[in-house]
Scaffold this motif. Structure first.
Motif, PDB file in Angstrom:
ATOM      1  N   MET A  74     -64.930  -6.784  40.565  1.00 36.52           N
ATOM      2  CA  MET A  74     -63.560  -7.049  40.131  1.00 36.52           C
ATOM      3  C   MET A  74     -63.129  -8.452  40.531  1.00 36.52           C
ATOM      4  SD  MET A  74     -61.409  -5.196  38.416  1.00 36.52           S
ATOM      5  CE  MET A  74     -60.000  -5.949  37.594  1.00 36.52           C
ATOM      6  N   LYS A  75     -63.528  -8.870  41.727  1.00 32.92           N
ATOM      7  CA  LYS A  75     -63.166 -10.206  42.202  1.00 32.92           C
ATOM      8  C   LYS A  75     -63.844 -11.284  41.367  1.00 32.92           C
ATOM      9  CE  LYS A  75     -62.888 -12.958  46.431  1.00 32.92           C
ATOM     10  NZ  LYS A  75     -63.186 -12.986  47.894  1.00 32.92           N
ATOM     11  N   THR A  76     -65.110 -11.059  41.023  1.00 30.88           N
ATOM     12  CA  THR A  76     -65.836 -12.029  40.194  1.00 30.88           C
ATOM     13  C   THR A  76     -65.162 -12.181  38.834  1.00 30.88           C
ATOM     14  OG1 THR A  76     -67.941 -11.516  41.276  1.00 30.88           O
ATOM     15  CG2 THR A  76     -68.040 -12.551  39.101  1.00 30.88           C
ATOM     16  N   PHE A  77     -64.842 -11.058  38.212  1.00 30.64           N
ATOM     17  CA  PHE A  77     -64.159 -11.090  36.916  1.00 30.64           C
ATOM     18  C   PHE A  77     -62.831 -11.828  37.031  1.00 30.64           C
ATOM     19  CE2 PHE A  77     -61.243  -8.389  34.096  1.00 30.64           C
ATOM     20  CZ  PHE A  77     -61.332  -9.275  33.041  1.00 30.64           C
ATOM     21  N   ASN A  78     -62.057 -11.510  38.058  1.00 28.54           N
ATOM     22  CA  ASN A  78     -60.762 -12.150  38.262  1.00 28.54           C
ATOM     23  C   ASN A  78     -60.909 -13.667  38.397  1.00 28.54           C
ATOM     24  OD1 ASN A  78     -57.820 -10.975  39.984  1.00 28.54           O
ATOM     25  ND2 ASN A  78     -58.172 -13.018  39.205  1.00 28.54           N
ATOM     26  N   ASN A  79     -61.887 -14.106  39.189  1.00 29.89           N
ATOM     27  CA  ASN A  79     -62.061 -15.534  39.443  1.00 29.89           C
ATOM     28  C   ASN A  79     -62.538 -16.288  38.202  1.00 29.89           C
ATOM     29  OD1 ASN A  79     -61.260 -15.168  42.071  1.00 29.89           O
ATOM     30  ND2 ASN A  79     -63.335 -15.111  42.905  1.00 29.89           N
ATOM     31  N   LEU A  80     -63.371 -15.632  37.399  1.00 28.82           N
ATOM     32  CA  LEU A  80     -63.844 -16.276  36.180  1.00 28.82           C
ATOM     33  C   LEU A  80     -62.753 -16.345  35.113  1.00 28.82           C
ATOM     34  CD1 LEU A  80     -67.402 -14.701  35.852  1.00 28.82           C
ATOM     35  CD2 LEU A  80     -66.863 -17.102  36.377  1.00 28.82           C
ATOM     36  N   ALA A  81     -61.883 -15.339  35.110  1.00 30.70           N
ATOM     37  CA  ALA A  81     -60.863 -15.251  34.069  1.00 30.70           C
ATOM     38  C   ALA A  81     -59.684 -16.183  34.325  1.00 30.70           C
ATOM     39  CB  ALA A  81     -60.365 -13.822  33.934  1.00 30.70           C
ATOM     40  N   THR A  82     -59.325 -16.374  35.585  1.00 31.94           N
ATOM     41  CA  THR A  82     -58.134 -17.156  35.907  1.00 31.94           C
ATOM     42  C   THR A  82     -58.182 -17.563  37.369  1.00 31.94           C
ATOM     43  OG1 THR A  82     -55.714 -17.083  36.068  1.00 31.94           O
ATOM     44  CG2 THR A  82     -56.880 -15.019  36.394  1.00 31.94           C
ATOM     45  N   ASN A  83     -57.472 -18.617  37.704  1.00 31.70           N
ATOM     46  CA  ASN A  83     -57.364 -19.020  39.101  1.00 31.70           C
ATOM     47  C   ASN A  83     -56.174 -18.355  39.783  1.00 31.70           C
ATOM     48  OD1 ASN A  83     -55.244 -20.331  37.918  1.00 31.70           O
ATOM     49  ND2 ASN A  83     -55.916 -22.413  38.432  1.00 31.70           N
ATOM     50  N   SER A  84     -55.590 -17.385  39.065  1.00 32.91           N
ATOM     51  CA  SER A  84     -54.466 -16.634  39.613  1.00 32.91           C
ATOM     52  C   SER A  84     -54.745 -15.147  39.404  1.00 32.91           C
ATOM     53  CB  SER A  84     -53.164 -17.055  38.909  1.00 32.91           C
ATOM     54  OG  SER A  84     -52.066 -16.377  39.465  1.00 32.91           O
ATOM     55  N   TYR A  85     -53.711 -14.343  39.333  1.00 36.86           N
ATOM     56  CA  TYR A  85     -53.883 -12.922  39.069  1.00 36.86           C
ATOM     57  C   TYR A  85     -54.115 -12.697  37.584  1.00 36.86           C
ATOM     58  CZ  TYR A  85     -51.935 -12.426  43.745  1.00 36.86           C
ATOM     59  OH  TYR A  85     -51.718 -12.509  45.095  1.00 36.86           O
ATOM     60  N   LEU A  86     -54.825 -11.625  37.265  1.00 37.13           N
ATOM     61  CA  LEU A  86     -55.144 -11.341  35.878  1.00 37.13           C
ATOM     62  C   LEU A  86     -53.887 -11.067  35.056  1.00 37.13           C
ATOM     63  CD1 LEU A  86     -58.311  -9.142  36.403  1.00 37.13           C
ATOM     64  CD2 LEU A  86     -58.221 -11.344  35.231  1.00 37.13           C
ATOM     65  N   GLY A  87     -52.936 -10.353  35.660  1.00 36.92           N
ATOM     66  CA  GLY A  87     -51.636 -10.138  35.034  1.00 36.92           C
ATOM     67  C   GLY A  87     -51.713  -9.685  33.599  1.00 36.92           C
ATOM     68  N   GLY A  88     -51.001 -10.413  32.721  1.00 41.04           N
ATOM     69  CA  GLY A  88     -50.915 -10.037  31.321  1.00 41.04           C
ATOM     70  C   GLY A  88     -52.214 -10.146  30.561  1.00 41.04           C
ATOM     71  N   LEU A  89     -53.232 -10.766  31.169  1.00 38.54           N
ATOM     72  CA  LEU A  89     -54.523 -10.901  30.484  1.00 38.54           C
ATOM     73  C   LEU A  89     -55.228  -9.568  30.307  1.00 38.54           C
ATOM     74  CD1 LEU A  89     -55.902 -14.085  32.295  1.00 38.54           C
ATOM     75  CD2 LEU A  89     -54.691 -13.964  30.111  1.00 38.54           C
TER      76      LEU A  89
END
Length: 573
Positions: free
Chosen positions: A468-483
């Motif tokens: 989950m952390k890897t996905f989060n870091n690749l997707a955004t430099n913040s929280y996944l939020g609305g993504l």
């Protein structure tokens, strides 16, 4: 002065304080008293009579509350500053949680903050006793050589037991409602509580201050400090003692079986208060002339403390058995944690994934789920996720419940839309229905390093915290939020784009008290990672989750006996 002892986190609040108004003036309290005065001399100008007993006035130059004992002003043991509560007059039916001074102990969502955990080492034995006076049967517990009632006394005590010509009432139901007596027991004055010949059933007696001290010390909460004002230092505090239901916000674990419920109290003027917030228990310790020592458990779940109350107040009572050799156990915590028989699965434990239609068919029940492929070409990352929450009916019983997964509010339509809510033991398939038993349930530390299928379909696994952390870091430099939130289903979510097709919905959760919360507002998704703390006991109680809400998204720790949704990831080829 006679004293009363309260369990509290910061300050025990017995009488509400009237706050100053916005224009700087001071509201008047009962008897024409101001909420605060400039100095002690100004305070002394007000008569301290029986009509203002227990009222508090804040002295600004000293920074202290002073309280009236009917004759003189003394430095109050409750030093809550004015402004904590804006209410000075209570209504006899004031059970509205929003008006209670105990709101200060709750977070913005109305839940207590439970940070750490300790586990009692002694075995708890459970039994029962029948009160021959009225036939009522009470649950009992034996712990560390003491036998306690595990329910509040509900004997209809009358002053007719005493040689009192006035024959005034000395016990009440909260709000004078018999239904509250059935749930919380009766509330008794101190004089009734110390009527040793009549208050408790034969062979039982009122719990004393020393007996309370021994009880909480044996539970891992040694007393710090001396006398009234001593602190029981345990961040867990009330957690083992509180019942799982009845408290505003989250209840307790009730591992001890003590089942403390928030029955509130009655003051000398006949006002009832703090139901749903505090449990208040008289002890037999008398101080000087008009108070007594009593214990109060608060929803704060932080620590125990002591305060003084008046004997004319009415609190709950717990009785202790005189001779513990007479105790007969019905069960114990040893039996409680014996696993129940595993519900065997005899169907087709397979799955079919179709990359063209982006679907997964779970052959265990024929359910078809949408899937989504998430990829980041720059780092050769590709994962196939379920795009819907799992809805497999995992019905393995636990030591204390007949199932370990539920539809929100027991409504099958909620399962169709949001999927099921699972205990962590169910998420991990702790019983080994579909894989080797991993013993990863509540109160069990689970140290596994490989991918965990858990309750997921064959060939799929629970996401780990690392994934989950890897996905989060690749997707955004913040929280996944609305993504990751679904475009539809969330209120006021302008940033909901569902960029990766995960379509996360606000499915809510099932709490420690076995009630359901926050559908339409938030969700948490179980991860397969145990709590990362090095404390083994905490590991046994907490697991990692990924929280999704409107204001915050990110990894967190949740109680394993709460229930959350599940998303599964396809195993790598």
């Amino acid at each position: 002065m006679i004293t009363c002892t309260r369990f509290f986190v910061a300050v025990g609040v017995a009488t509400m304080i009237t706050a100053c108004s916005d224009d700087g003036s001071t509201d008047l309290k009962a008897g024409g008293l101001p909420a605060e005065v400039a100095n002690k001399a100004e305070l002394e100008a007000f008569v301290c009579g029986m009509d203002v007993v227990g009222e508090k006035v804040y002295v600004r130059d000293l920074g202290l509350n002073y309280e009236c004992d009917g004759e003189k002003w003394f430095e109050s043991y409750n030093q809550t500053k004015p402004g904590v509560s804006s209410s000075s007059k209570k209504n006899s039916s004031s059970s509205d949680a929003g008006n209670s001074s105990m709101d200060q102990y709750l977070d913005e969502e109305g839940y207590t903050d439970i940070e750490e955990f300790q586990m009692p080492n002694e075995i708890v034995y459970y039994g029962h006793v029948e009160d021959s006076r009225d036939g009522q049967v009470y649950k009992t517990i034996k712990f560390a050589g003491q036998v306690w009632m595990a329910e509040n006394l509900n004997y209809d005590y009358s002053s007719s037991h005493r040689l009192d010509s006035n024959a005034l009432p000395q016990s009440w139901c909260y709000d004078d409602d018999p239904d509250n007596c059935d749930k919380y027991g009766r509330l008794y004055t101190f004089e009734a509580a110390v009527d040793t010949d009549n208050i408790c059933p034969q062979g039982w007696h009122l719990s004393g201050f020393g007996e309370w001290s021994a009880f909480v010390e044996a539970a891992g909460m040694p007393l710090e400090g001396t006398g009234v004002g001593g602190q029981y230092s345990s961040s867990l505090s009330t957690y083992w003692f509180k019942d799982s239901s009845g408290w505003r916000g989250k209840g307790g674990d009730n591992y001890m079986g003590f089942s403390a419920i928030p029955g509130g109290y009655r003051d000398a003027k006949g006002y009832f208060d703090e139901k749903d917030f505090t449990a208040n228990f008289w002890t037999g310790a008398r101080a000087i002339s008009f108070g007594s020592t009593a214990f109060v458990i608060t929803v704060s779940a932080k620590s125990f403390g002591a305060d003084r109350w008046f004997t004319t107040h009415a609190c709950s009572i717990r009785c202790l058995m005189d001779d513990t050799l007479n105790f007969v156990a019905d069960s114990s915590t040893e039996e409680f944690f014996k696993p129940k028989a595993v519900v065997e699965f005899s169907g087709n434990d397979g799955s079919e994934y179709d990359p063209k239609s982006n679907t997964l068919k779970d052959l265990r029940d024929g359910h078809v789920y949408k899937t989504t492929t998430i990829s980041f070409d720059s780092v050769n990352y590709q994962k196939v996720w379920m795009a819907e929450n799992l809805d497999y009916a995992y019905l393995q019983p636990t030591a204390s419940e007949d199932s370990s997964s539920w539809c929100y509010d027991g409504d099958a339509d909620n399962c169709k839309k949001y999927g099921r809510l699972y205990l962590w033991s169910a998420a991990m398939d702790s019983a080994g229905v579909f894989s080797e038993a991993n013993n990863c349930g509540y109160r069990k530390t689970c140290n596994h390093k490989k991918k965990t299928r858990g309750v997921c379909p064959s060939g799929w696994h629970l996401p780990s915290k690392r994934e989950m952390k890897t996905f989060n870091n690749l997707a955004t430099n913040s929280y996944l939020g609305g993504l990751i939130r679904a475009v539809d289903g969330w209120d006021n979510c302008e940033e909901c784009t569902d960029k990766f097709g995960l379509s996360i919905l606000p499915s809510g959760y099932r709490g420690l008290d076995r009630h359901f919360y926050s559908i339409g507002e938030e969700t948490r998704i179980w991860l397969s990672t145990d709590d990362s703390s090095t404390n083994q006991i905490r590991n046994a109680l907490l697991a990692e989750s990924y929280y999704v809400g409107l204001k915050y998204d990110g990894s967190g720790r949740e109680m394993k006996n709460e229930a959350f949704p599940i998303r599964c990831i396809k195993d790598s080829e």
